[in-house]
Design an enzyme around this catalytic site. Sequence first.
Site, short mmCIF file in Angstrom:
data_model
loop_
_atom_site.label_atom_id
_atom_site.label_comp_id
_atom_site.label_asym_id
_atom_site.label_seq_id
_atom_site.Cartn_x
_atom_site.Cartn_y
_atom_site.Cartn_z
N CYS A 2 1.99 30.23 11.58
CA CYS A 2 0.62 30.49 11.99
C CYS A 2 -0.33 29.39 11.56
CB CYS A 2 0.09 31.83 11.46
SG CYS A 2 1.21 33.21 11.73
N LEU A 51 2.04 33.01 14.99
CA LEU A 51 3.39 32.84 15.49
C LEU A 51 4.19 34.00 14.90
CD1 LEU A 51 5.61 31.19 16.94
CD2 LEU A 51 5.96 29.95 14.80
N ALA A 52 4.54 34.96 15.72
CA ALA A 52 5.15 36.20 15.23
C ALA A 52 6.61 35.98 14.87
CB ALA A 52 5.03 37.29 16.29
N VAL A 53 6.94 36.15 13.58
CA VAL A 53 8.30 35.97 13.08
C VAL A 53 8.80 37.23 12.39
CG1 VAL A 53 9.73 34.65 11.45
CG2 VAL A 53 8.04 33.46 12.87
N GLY A 79 2.80 31.26 6.90
CA GLY A 79 4.05 30.98 6.20
C GLY A 79 4.95 32.18 6.09
N GLU A 80 5.82 32.15 5.10
CA GLU A 80 6.77 33.23 4.87
C GLU A 80 6.93 33.48 3.37
OE1 GLU A 80 7.84 34.84 7.38
OE2 GLU A 80 7.49 33.39 9.00
N ASP A 103 5.37 40.62 5.85
CA ASP A 103 5.17 40.03 4.54
C ASP A 103 3.69 39.75 4.28
OD1 ASP A 103 5.15 38.05 6.49
OD2 ASP A 103 6.10 36.54 5.23
N SER A 374 15.83 23.36 7.76
CA SER A 374 15.93 21.91 7.67
C SER A 374 16.45 21.47 6.31
CB SER A 374 14.54 21.29 7.91
OG SER A 374 14.49 19.94 7.53
N GLY A 375 17.01 20.26 6.23
CA GLY A 375 17.50 19.72 4.97
C GLY A 375 16.50 18.84 4.25
#
Length: 610
Positions: A2, A51-53, A79-80, A103, A374-375
């Site tokens: 978001c 952005l719906a996650v 974020g998360e 969350d 991602s790394g």
Amino acid sequence: MCGIAGKVSYERDLRRELATARAMVDTMSCRGPDAEGLWARQRVVLGHRRLAVIDPAGGAQPMTVQEDGRVVAAISFCGEIYNFRELRASLVASGHRFRTRSDTEVALRAYVEWGAAAVERFDGMFALAVWDERTSELLLARDRMGVKPLFYARTGDGVVFGSEPKAVLADPVVQARVDADGLAEVLDMVKTPERSVFRGISEVRPGHLVTVRETGLVKRPYWTLRALPHTDDLPTTVDTVRGVLEEVVTGQLVSDVPVCTLLSGGLDSSTVTALAARSLAEPVRSFSVDFTHTSFEPDAVRADPDAPFARDLATHVGAEHTEIVLEAAELADEGVRAAVLRATDAPPAFWGDMWPSLYLLFRAIRQRATVALSGEAADELFGGYRWFRNPGALNAATFPWLTSGSARYFGGLRLLDQGLVQKLDLTGRRAARYREGLAEVPVLAGEGEADRRMREVTYLNLTRFVQTLLDRKDRMSMAVGLEVRVPFCDHRLVEYVFNAPWSMKSFDGREKSLLRAAARDLLPKSVVDRVKTPYPATQDPGYEQALRRELAGVLADSDAPVLPLLDGERARKMVAGSVGAVSRPYDRGSLEMALWLNRWLTSHQITLDL
């Protein structure tokens, strides 16, 4: 993921300024393509693009919590929080009742329960703004490693804030002015904590809180890297790294929308993909990038192409792998470069074609997935770059990546007017930033000189170098509405590996020894044995030819705003020069710097105060 934005004023009624708030939110429509929202009171307005996650149906924002029928706090969150289920259970046990599965609601109710100290309980990547209606205070907070961005500008009676500078600049009270410090920030490959390119706009520092009150603004850290004794032996250290990584990757796969991994075939992304493959019930989906110009030639940093190694790993773990193949014409496309510049707010001069190639890669992935792992950050944490093993770089009194052996890949000043370079005093500024960084490095009593120096180098990489990569990944992914998660930025892993002695991080005589040992059984031999290779760059001479043609057009335009900043004679020689199959990094970087500067000054209506 978001985008968040908002404003606090202790003198005006912001309910009368909703048009400005909407304009701020609208600048970040790409960050949140699924929904938008505003929440306003007299002193505050919070905005959000979603952005719906997690909990797509119930997690709308801004979100409020009420007690006795009255709003006590409101949040705009980006974020998360990966441990939100555990936190939710604790809050339920304390009497909280939840309306959603998101969350975001956990973060808000955690604030109501524990105040600003709630962020210390969060495992995740986030930027948040919480308005406390009881105290008329705004809390801005950012995750420990700075994966998600957050900017703000002080006003005469409060603040304006947003996930990106463009959101802050959408308020007429803030102007797009760039002074000498800001331009120096553009031109040097060092991320100065809290500093943005624009005068008057600051960035919330990773691991920090900013509290806005009627009496003023207060900044304080809630997390910093600490120097602690490392008491585990090597086998225990390897096992611990593996165990933490397994836990982190599994936790970051939590999503209500499709998840994938970014796979280059290097050690870092392969480890993440292999661990994800073990955790998922279905085959992991992975994506890599390549270019249509097929005659790969080894250069100073890339001994081989990524594709064979990515295929080896995908076959080894049974991944559903997709190669996104790009053409040079796409990288130079006017629309693509305009989209990159809109997303970055500043000239993306370093790494040249990597910005548009990342944008195109993420755009293609977004058609198939919403979340990618991602790394990023493994090289900075485990010691993957060549400068970690280059005595000249380690012994230099500056940032190791800017010494002679590495700086050619971050050099873009050859076409700039040397009078301007001297006026900006880039050498002096860099030296000052270096001294500031060293002064922050935590000290471990009794630590030997060699380990102390490697601690310094690691700290500088984690606080001044990887921040530029995280920002690049955030801007390019959010430009297409893709959420990228970064397991190697988990603070538990960072804290543990930061304190492991260098002898363990290099015990096998190679880069990233601890990570290689921790992941060896997960990977094919080809990947285990592969030497560190950076993100790929196109070797198609057609790309550089396109850059030279564009620069020729700029030089022919007497109104081009970048002309006063350039050495005209050098620029004309660059345009007339020959193009080889693999160009010198300095040439490519100099072209990119000049062209991106011109596009930025033109499209963003920048006022230079030099």
